[in-house]
Motif scaffolding. Sequence first.
Motif, PDB file in Angstrom:
ATOM      1  N   ALA A  45       7.027 -38.846 -40.721  1.00  9.03           N
ATOM      2  CA  ALA A  45       8.164 -38.824 -41.654  1.00  9.03           C
ATOM      3  C   ALA A  45       8.226 -37.533 -42.447  1.00  9.03           C
ATOM      4  N   GLY A  46       7.114 -36.855 -42.635  1.00 13.58           N
ATOM      5  CA  GLY A  46       7.109 -35.638 -43.442  1.00 13.58           C
ATOM      6  C   GLY A  46       6.881 -35.962 -44.910  1.00 13.58           C
ATOM      7  N   VAL A  47       6.165 -35.085 -45.594  1.00 16.68           N
ATOM      8  CA  VAL A  47       5.865 -35.265 -47.021  1.00 16.68           C
ATOM      9  C   VAL A  47       7.164 -35.229 -47.824  1.00 16.68           C
ATOM     10  N   VAL A  48       7.218 -36.072 -48.857  1.00 15.40           N
ATOM     11  CA  VAL A  48       8.374 -36.113 -49.751  1.00 15.40           C
ATOM     12  C   VAL A  48       7.970 -35.541 -51.107  1.00 15.40           C
ATOM     13  N   LEU A  49       8.786 -34.624 -51.621  1.00 12.70           N
ATOM     14  CA  LEU A  49       8.625 -34.108 -52.982  1.00 12.70           C
ATOM     15  C   LEU A  49       9.742 -34.697 -53.828  1.00 12.70           C
ATOM     16  N   ALA A  50       9.383 -35.236 -54.982  1.00 14.73           N
ATOM     17  CA  ALA A  50      10.416 -35.809 -55.857  1.00 14.73           C
ATOM     18  C   ALA A  50      10.170 -35.388 -57.289  1.00 14.73           C
ATOM     19  N   PRO A  51      11.216 -34.911 -57.970  1.00 14.47           N
ATOM     20  CA  PRO A  51      11.062 -34.704 -59.412  1.00 14.47           C
ATOM     21  C   PRO A  51      10.834 -36.071 -60.053  1.00 14.47           C
ATOM     22  N   LEU A  52      10.077 -36.123 -61.123  1.00  9.69           N
ATOM     23  CA  LEU A  52       9.801 -37.413 -61.760  1.00  9.69           C
ATOM     24  C   LEU A  52      11.093 -38.124 -62.147  1.00  9.69           C
ATOM     25  N   ASP A  53      12.129 -37.364 -62.505  1.00  6.84           N
ATOM     26  CA  ASP A  53      13.415 -37.965 -62.861  1.00  6.84           C
ATOM     27  C   ASP A  53      14.098 -38.600 -61.651  1.00  6.84           C
ATOM     28  N   GLY A  54      13.631 -38.278 -60.441  1.00  7.79           N
ATOM     29  CA  GLY A  54      14.207 -38.858 -59.238  1.00  7.79           C
ATOM     30  C   GLY A  54      13.678 -40.251 -58.934  1.00  7.79           C
ATOM     31  N   ILE A  55      12.645 -40.686 -59.674  1.00  7.55           N
ATOM     32  CA  ILE A  55      12.052 -42.007 -59.455  1.00  7.55           C
ATOM     33  C   ILE A  55      12.645 -42.991 -60.459  1.00  7.55           C
ATOM     34  N   ALA A  56      13.270 -44.053 -59.927  1.00  2.65           N
ATOM     35  CA  ALA A  56      13.848 -45.084 -60.806  1.00  2.65           C
ATOM     36  C   ALA A  56      12.813 -46.155 -61.124  1.00  2.65           C
ATOM     37  N   THR A  57      12.156 -46.717 -60.099  1.00  5.84           N
ATOM     38  CA  THR A  57      11.114 -47.726 -60.310  1.00  5.84           C
ATOM     39  C   THR A  57      10.003 -47.530 -59.294  1.00  5.84           C
ATOM     40  N   VAL A  58       8.826 -48.047 -59.639  1.00  2.00           N
ATOM     41  CA  VAL A  58       7.688 -48.056 -58.719  1.00  2.00           C
ATOM     42  C   VAL A  58       7.243 -49.495 -58.562  1.00  2.00           C
ATOM     43  N   MET A  59       7.252 -49.981 -57.323  1.00  3.68           N
ATOM     44  CA  MET A  59       6.773 -51.330 -57.044  1.00  3.68           C
ATOM     45  C   MET A  59       5.376 -51.204 -56.458  1.00  3.68           C
ATOM     46  N   ALA A  60       4.388 -51.803 -57.133  1.00  2.00           N
ATOM     47  CA  ALA A  60       2.999 -51.674 -56.698  1.00  2.00           C
ATOM     48  C   ALA A  60       2.293 -53.013 -56.886  1.00  2.00           C
ATOM     49  N   PRO A  61       1.196 -53.243 -56.145  1.00  2.10           N
ATOM     50  CA  PRO A  61       0.404 -54.455 -56.363  1.00  2.10           C
ATOM     51  C   PRO A  61      -0.045 -54.549 -57.818  1.00  2.10           C
ATOM     52  N   HIS A  62      -0.144 -55.786 -58.329  1.00  3.41           N
ATOM     53  CA  HIS A  62      -0.461 -55.989 -59.741  1.00  3.41           C
ATOM     54  C   HIS A  62      -1.760 -55.296 -60.142  1.00  3.41           C
ATOM     55  N   VAL A  63      -2.763 -55.334 -59.256  1.00  3.89           N
ATOM     56  CA  VAL A  63      -4.039 -54.702 -59.579  1.00  3.89           C
ATOM     57  C   VAL A  63      -3.862 -53.209 -59.818  1.00  3.89           C
ATOM     58  N   ASP A  64      -2.991 -52.556 -59.059  1.00  2.30           N
ATOM     59  CA  ASP A  64      -2.745 -51.118 -59.242  1.00  2.30           C
ATOM     60  C   ASP A  64      -1.914 -50.843 -60.484  1.00  2.30           C
ATOM     61  N   VAL A  65      -0.992 -51.757 -60.804  1.00  3.75           N
ATOM     62  CA  VAL A  65      -0.204 -51.619 -62.042  1.00  3.75           C
ATOM     63  C   VAL A  65      -1.142 -51.647 -63.248  1.00  3.75           C
ATOM     64  N   LEU A  66      -2.069 -52.614 -63.251  1.00  3.24           N
ATOM     65  CA  LEU A  66      -3.012 -52.724 -64.372  1.00  3.24           C
ATOM     66  C   LEU A  66      -3.948 -51.518 -64.422  1.00  3.24           C
ATOM     67  N   ARG A  67      -4.460 -51.114 -63.269  1.00  6.73           N
ATOM     68  CA  ARG A  67      -5.388 -49.982 -63.221  1.00  6.73           C
ATOM     69  C   ARG A  67      -4.711 -48.699 -63.691  1.00  6.73           C
ATOM     70  N   SER A  68      -3.439 -48.528 -63.349  1.00  8.80           N
ATOM     71  CA  SER A  68      -2.746 -47.287 -63.715  1.00  8.80           C
ATOM     72  C   SER A  68      -2.483 -47.178 -65.212  1.00  8.80           C
TER      73      SER A  68
END
Length: 202
Positions: free
Chosen positions: A87-110
Motif C-alpha cells: 500500500a505504501g507508507v502514509v504521511l498525515a498531518p495531525l490535523d488530518g486525523i479525525a479519530t483513532v480507533m484502537a483496542p481498549h488496552v492500547d487506548v489506556l496505555r497511550s
Amino acid sequence: MRWDRFFDDLEDQLASEWEAERAALDTEAERLRLSQVVLRDRLSVLASRERTTSTPAFEMSDGSTLHAEVSGVGADWVALEPTQPRAGVVLAPLDGIATVMAPHVDVLRSARPIAERSALRDRVTFGFVLRDLVRRRVGVGVTLAASGRQLAGTIDRAGADHFDLALHDSGQPRRAADVTGYRLVSFAAVSWIRLEPDAPLL
C-alpha cells in the motif's frame, strides 16, 4: 480500656481521612497531567505498542478510514503503515486525523506518562518531510481533506505552508512530457499523502 479503643478509633479515622485526601490529590494531579497530553504523545505510544491486538484504524478528515500501524511521529505529522500489502507508507498531518480507533488496552496505555521524547523528532515538521520527498523525487498520491479528491504526481517544491505538485499518472516517473498540470497545495488542505510502494521514508 474504653479510652484505648477511643484513641484507636480516632487514629483509624484520621488515617482513613488522610488516605482519602491523598487519593483525591492523586486523582486531581492525574486530571491535570491528562489535561496537558496531546494527540502526538498518544500516537508516539501507539508507535511502540506490541502488535498482538487488532490494528488501529484512523478515520481521516476526508472521511476515509485507514487500518494501519503508527511507524513514526514528528512535530506535526504521523507516518502510518497500512495493513494492505504494497500500500505504501502514509504521511498525515495531525490535523488530518479525525479519530483513532484502537483496542481498549492500547487506548489506556497511550494515556500513561511517556518516556523522554527525542528533541530531533520534535523538530521534524511536515514541511521538512515533504522537502525530503522533493529531494528524492518520490511519487505520491495526495488526498484532500474537504473533498476527498486524490491527486497523483511528484512534489517539486515544499514551502513553509504549501507545496507544488506536478500532476502525472500514478506509478510513473516525473517526466516533463508526462506532466498534465501543476497545483499549489496548502498543508492545511491535506488529509493524507501516500508514498509509492517501496519508497523509503527519510
